[in-house]
Write an enzyme that holds these catalytic residues in place. Structure first.
Site, mmCIF file in Angstrom:
data_model
loop_
_atom_site.group_PDB
_atom_site.id
_atom_site.type_symbol
_atom_site.label_atom_id
_atom_site.label_comp_id
_atom_site.label_asym_id
_atom_site.label_seq_id
_atom_site.Cartn_x
_atom_site.Cartn_y
_atom_site.Cartn_z
ATOM 1 N N GLU A 80 0.827 -1.211 0.000
ATOM 2 C CA GLU A 80 0.000 0.000 0.000
ATOM 3 C C GLU A 80 0.860 1.259 0.000
ATOM 4 O O GLU A 80 0.644 2.177 -0.796
ATOM 5 C CB GLU A 80 -0.917 0.002 1.219
ATOM 6 C CG GLU A 80 -1.800 1.237 1.285
ATOM 7 C CD GLU A 80 -2.657 1.294 2.531
ATOM 8 O OE1 GLU A 80 -3.743 1.881 2.457
ATOM 9 O OE2 GLU A 80 -2.235 0.761 3.566
ATOM 10 N N ASP A 100 -0.710 -5.225 2.974
ATOM 11 C CA ASP A 100 -1.270 -4.037 3.613
ATOM 12 C C ASP A 100 -0.685 -3.987 5.019
ATOM 13 O O ASP A 100 -1.009 -4.839 5.856
ATOM 14 C CB ASP A 100 -2.791 -4.100 3.670
ATOM 15 C CG ASP A 100 -3.413 -2.782 4.117
ATOM 16 O OD1 ASP A 100 -2.663 -1.895 4.566
ATOM 17 O OD2 ASP A 100 -4.644 -2.645 4.028
ATOM 18 N N ILE A 102 -1.042 -1.925 7.637
ATOM 19 C CA ILE A 102 -2.053 -1.745 8.682
ATOM 20 C C ILE A 102 -3.400 -1.600 7.996
ATOM 21 O O ILE A 102 -3.706 -0.559 7.410
ATOM 22 C CB ILE A 102 -1.774 -0.512 9.569
ATOM 23 C CG1 ILE A 102 -0.389 -0.565 10.193
ATOM 24 C CG2 ILE A 102 -2.845 -0.415 10.670
ATOM 25 C CD1 ILE A 102 -0.005 0.674 10.990
ATOM 26 N N ASP A 103 -4.207 -2.641 8.040
ATOM 27 C CA ASP A 103 -5.560 -2.583 7.493
ATOM 28 C C ASP A 103 -6.506 -2.239 8.639
ATOM 29 O O ASP A 103 -6.492 -2.893 9.683
ATOM 30 C CB ASP A 103 -5.959 -3.927 6.863
ATOM 31 C CG ASP A 103 -7.279 -3.825 6.125
ATOM 32 O OD1 ASP A 103 -7.313 -3.130 5.091
ATOM 33 O OD2 ASP A 103 -8.271 -4.407 6.584
ATOM 34 N N THR A 105 -7.015 1.414 9.460
ATOM 35 C CA THR A 105 -6.244 2.496 10.088
ATOM 36 C C THR A 105 -7.106 3.382 10.983
ATOM 37 O O THR A 105 -6.607 3.903 11.984
ATOM 38 C CB THR A 105 -5.543 3.362 9.028
ATOM 39 O OG1 THR A 105 -6.484 3.729 8.012
ATOM 40 C CG2 THR A 105 -4.389 2.624 8.393
ATOM 41 N N ASP A 247 -5.441 -5.159 0.178
ATOM 42 C CA ASP A 247 -6.468 -5.276 1.212
ATOM 43 C C ASP A 247 -7.066 -6.683 1.255
ATOM 44 O O ASP A 247 -7.519 -7.140 2.306
ATOM 45 C CB ASP A 247 -7.612 -4.286 0.952
ATOM 46 C CG ASP A 247 -7.188 -2.835 1.061
ATOM 47 O OD1 ASP A 247 -6.584 -2.480 2.084
ATOM 48 O OD2 ASP A 247 -7.467 -2.065 0.123
#
Length: 329
Positions: A80, A100, A102-103, A105, A247
């Site tokens: 990302e 990803d 940190i999915d 956020t 994601d």
């Protein structure tokens, strides 16, 4: 042209071991970041929460990227933060990590414990391995294509997904659905989404035209964790619009290996089920993987009246007949 690297099942097992360790290491950094944001009390502070989110997003991705490069230097990488900074790696047949950092956020900022790192592996343009780790709850989801998917809670033994024997799903009225508001809050996106949610939840006998009276709707704030909840059996369906491959890559493998079905857009489904079509509506082609529109349906058992696959297709059709196909920017 260089030969494409061949990955065997034994390779995927060792890659999974590496990826799980990497996810847990990254999870420690994610927790550190969330705690740093929670302790930032001065809204006028130079380094505000948005800066901190970016800082930790980048830090986690750089950690992951460097560890992958050290262990698997020939593997490609799609992330990302790399994408946001201008790197555009196209899908090839080469092994490619799709990440990803940190999915979820917004959850990360608020300390709502539904954020995770999502690490998927694409090989020959197929998602073949997935690891999703929620460090807040210490829930680790893993899957390898053709070998099932699992949930490990803390230090306990892995549990095969789904966690319980799947039940029939006669209609959307019996379904718990996951939907998300997303970051695009403009009228062109939000009105059709809101209208779709109204029909999914609404009572047709009480003024909601086309209402499906779904059991309920949930917004967890994490697309990746929605996929894991469908795999687990806690959600019946999740609908994602505007997500990116990083994601959903890991979640696709985890959901499919738990018996779930993944469908692309309205158009993808309509083309697959059209008269004379030989397209498998549940095949995640490169076009579906990168198409940014996804519908995921949990495992459904065979019944005397229909197979589980037929039931999943019925639910997919009913769902897409209810919601609008939103145009993405």
């Amino acid at each position: 042209m260089a030969d494409v690297q061949t990955l065997k099942p034994v390779d995927l097992h060792s890659i999974l071991t590496f990826t799980v360790k990497l996810a847990r290491t990254a999870g420690t950094l994610i927790l550190e970041g969330s705690q740093a944001i929670q302790s930032t009390s001065d809204v006028n502070e130079k380094k505000n929460s948005v800066d901190l989110v970016t800082e930790y997003d980048v830090a986690v991705e750089e950690l992951v990227k460097s560890e992958i490069a050290r262990a698997y230097p020939s593997f490609k990488f799609i992330g990302e933060e790399s994408y946001s900074s201008g790197t555009r790696n196209e899908l090839t047949d080469e092994p490619t990590y799709c990440v990803d950092p940190i999915d979820g956020t917004t959850n990360f900022i608020h300390g709502f414990p539904f954020a995770c790192i999502s690490l998927g592996l694409i090989y020959q343009k197929r998602a073949v391995l997935g690891v999703i780790y929620n460090p807040f709850l210490d829930h680790l989801y893993t899957a390898i294509e053709g070998q099932g998917s699992f949930l490990t809670r803390g230090n306990s033994q892995p549990l095969k997904l789904p966690l319980t024997k799947p039940k029939p799903l006669p209609s959307l009225q019996k379904a718990l659905l996951a939907v998300e508001w997303g970051s695009d809050r403009g009228k062109k996106m939000l009105v059709p989404k809101s209208d779709s949610y109204l029909r999914l939840a609404g009572d047709p006998a009480d003024g909601i035209a086309g209402g499906r009276m779904a059991h309920s709707l949930r917004s967890t704030g994490s697309g990746a964790l929605n996929y894991t909840m469908v795999a687990q059996g806690g959600l019946d369906v999740c609908w994602e619009i505007g997500c990116w491959p990083w994601d959903v890559c890991a979640g696709i493998v985890i959901a499919q290996e738990a018996g779930g079905a993944v469908v692309g857009s309205h158009t993808d489904l309509a083309t697959a089920v059209s008269s004379g079509s030989s397209i498998d509506p549940f095949k995640v082609t490169p076009e579906v993987l990168t198409g940014r529109k996804y519908l995921v349906i949990r495992a459904i058992p065979d019944t005397p009246n229909e197979t589980g696959r037929e039931a999943q297709l019925r639910i997919a059709r009913d769902f897409y007949q209810t919601v609008e196909d939103v145009e993405l920017k």
